[in-house]
Design a protein around this motif. Structure first.
Motif, PDB file in Angstrom:
ATOM      1  N   ARG A 157      -4.937   5.917   2.038  1.00 37.70           N
ATOM      2  CA  ARG A 157      -4.036   4.811   1.725  1.00 37.70           C
ATOM      3  C   ARG A 157      -4.610   4.013   0.566  1.00 37.70           C
ATOM      4  NH1 ARG A 157      -2.875   1.526   6.830  1.00 37.70           N
ATOM      5  NH2 ARG A 157      -5.066   0.912   6.536  1.00 37.70           N
ATOM      6  N   CYS A 202       3.821   0.810   2.573  1.00 36.38           N
ATOM      7  CA  CYS A 202       3.713  -0.183   3.643  1.00 36.38           C
ATOM      8  C   CYS A 202       3.378  -1.541   3.051  1.00 36.38           C
ATOM      9  CB  CYS A 202       2.589   0.180   4.608  1.00 36.38           C
ATOM     10  SG  CYS A 202       2.832   1.684   5.526  1.00 36.38           S
ATOM     11  N   SER A 216       1.673  -5.355   3.868  1.00 38.92           N
ATOM     12  CA  SER A 216       0.623  -5.917   4.699  1.00 38.92           C
ATOM     13  C   SER A 216       0.485  -7.391   4.396  1.00 38.92           C
ATOM     14  CB  SER A 216      -0.687  -5.182   4.416  1.00 38.92           C
ATOM     15  OG  SER A 216      -1.741  -5.696   5.186  1.00 38.92           O
ATOM     16  N   LYS A 264      -5.300  -8.581   9.613  1.00 41.06           N
ATOM     17  CA  LYS A 264      -4.352  -8.081   8.627  1.00 41.06           C
ATOM     18  C   LYS A 264      -3.207  -7.412   9.383  1.00 41.06           C
ATOM     19  CE  LYS A 264      -4.607  -6.241   3.965  1.00 41.06           C
ATOM     20  NZ  LYS A 264      -5.494  -5.669   2.944  1.00 41.06           N
ATOM     21  N   TYR A 265      -2.012  -7.803   9.027  1.00 40.32           N
ATOM     22  CA  TYR A 265      -0.833  -7.260   9.694  1.00 40.32           C
ATOM     23  C   TYR A 265      -0.204  -6.167   8.830  1.00 40.32           C
ATOM     24  CZ  TYR A 265      -1.395 -11.524  12.431  1.00 40.32           C
ATOM     25  OH  TYR A 265      -1.907 -12.528  13.217  1.00 40.32           O
ATOM     26  N   TRP A 266       0.423  -5.195   9.505  1.00 39.66           N
ATOM     27  CA  TRP A 266       0.983  -4.042   8.807  1.00 39.66           C
ATOM     28  C   TRP A 266       2.403  -3.762   9.262  1.00 39.66           C
ATOM     29  CZ3 TRP A 266      -1.796  -1.613   5.022  1.00 39.66           C
ATOM     30  CH2 TRP A 266      -3.166  -1.894   4.969  1.00 39.66           C
ATOM     31  N   TYR A 283       0.847  -1.180   0.000  1.00 37.88           N
ATOM     32  CA  TYR A 283       0.000   0.000   0.000  1.00 37.88           C
ATOM     33  C   TYR A 283       0.888   1.237   0.000  1.00 37.88           C
ATOM     34  CZ  TYR A 283      -4.128  -2.715   1.405  1.00 37.88           C
ATOM     35  OH  TYR A 283      -5.172  -3.601   1.458  1.00 37.88           O
TER      36      TYR A 283
END
Length: 124
Positions: A45, A95, A97, A112-114, A37
């Motif tokens: 975003r 970023c 994800s 969802k991990y960032w 992203y």
């Protein structure tokens, strides 16, 4: 503990290239679809690119098609974003994800991990 760590951002002239990396840890990387992203100042975003668990399927936003390439190395738990022919409008924080997928499909589930992001600035 899940961690996503981006690197490779920086300042580049228009027309230049950068390769972003996102190193993952704390989860079974090969079970997760991965996403890139970006968020420019004052804007929402946006999803730039996505890659399936096996890497055989990818998707791109129209604004980057033909210029950006997403790839992954499941042995290294790393996803990449090769960015060519960069334009000033590509300037943003990028970023990565991750979200768990059903096999190699785009059907995902769970949290969802960032990552924290890496700054890309395209300017002369």
């Amino acid at each position: 503990q899940v961690q996503l760590a981006e690197s490779g951002g920086g300042l580049v002239q228009p027309g230049g290239s950068l390769r972003l990396s996102c190193a993952a840890s704390g989860f079974t990387f090969s079970d997760y679809a991965m996403y890139w992203y970006r968020q420019a100042p004052g804007k929402e975003r946006d999803l730039v690119a996505a890659i399936s668990t096996t890497g055989l399927s990818t998707n791109y936003d129209d604004s980057v098609k033909g210029r950006f390439t997403v790839s992954r190395d499941n042995a290294k738990n790393t996803v990449y974003l090769q960015m060519n022919s960069l334009k000033p409008e590509d300037t943003a924080v990028y970023c990565c994800s991750a979200r768990q997928a059903f096999g190699s499909t785009w059907s995902t589930y769970g949290p969802k991990y960032w990552g924290q992001g890496t700054q890309v600035t395209v300017s002369s």
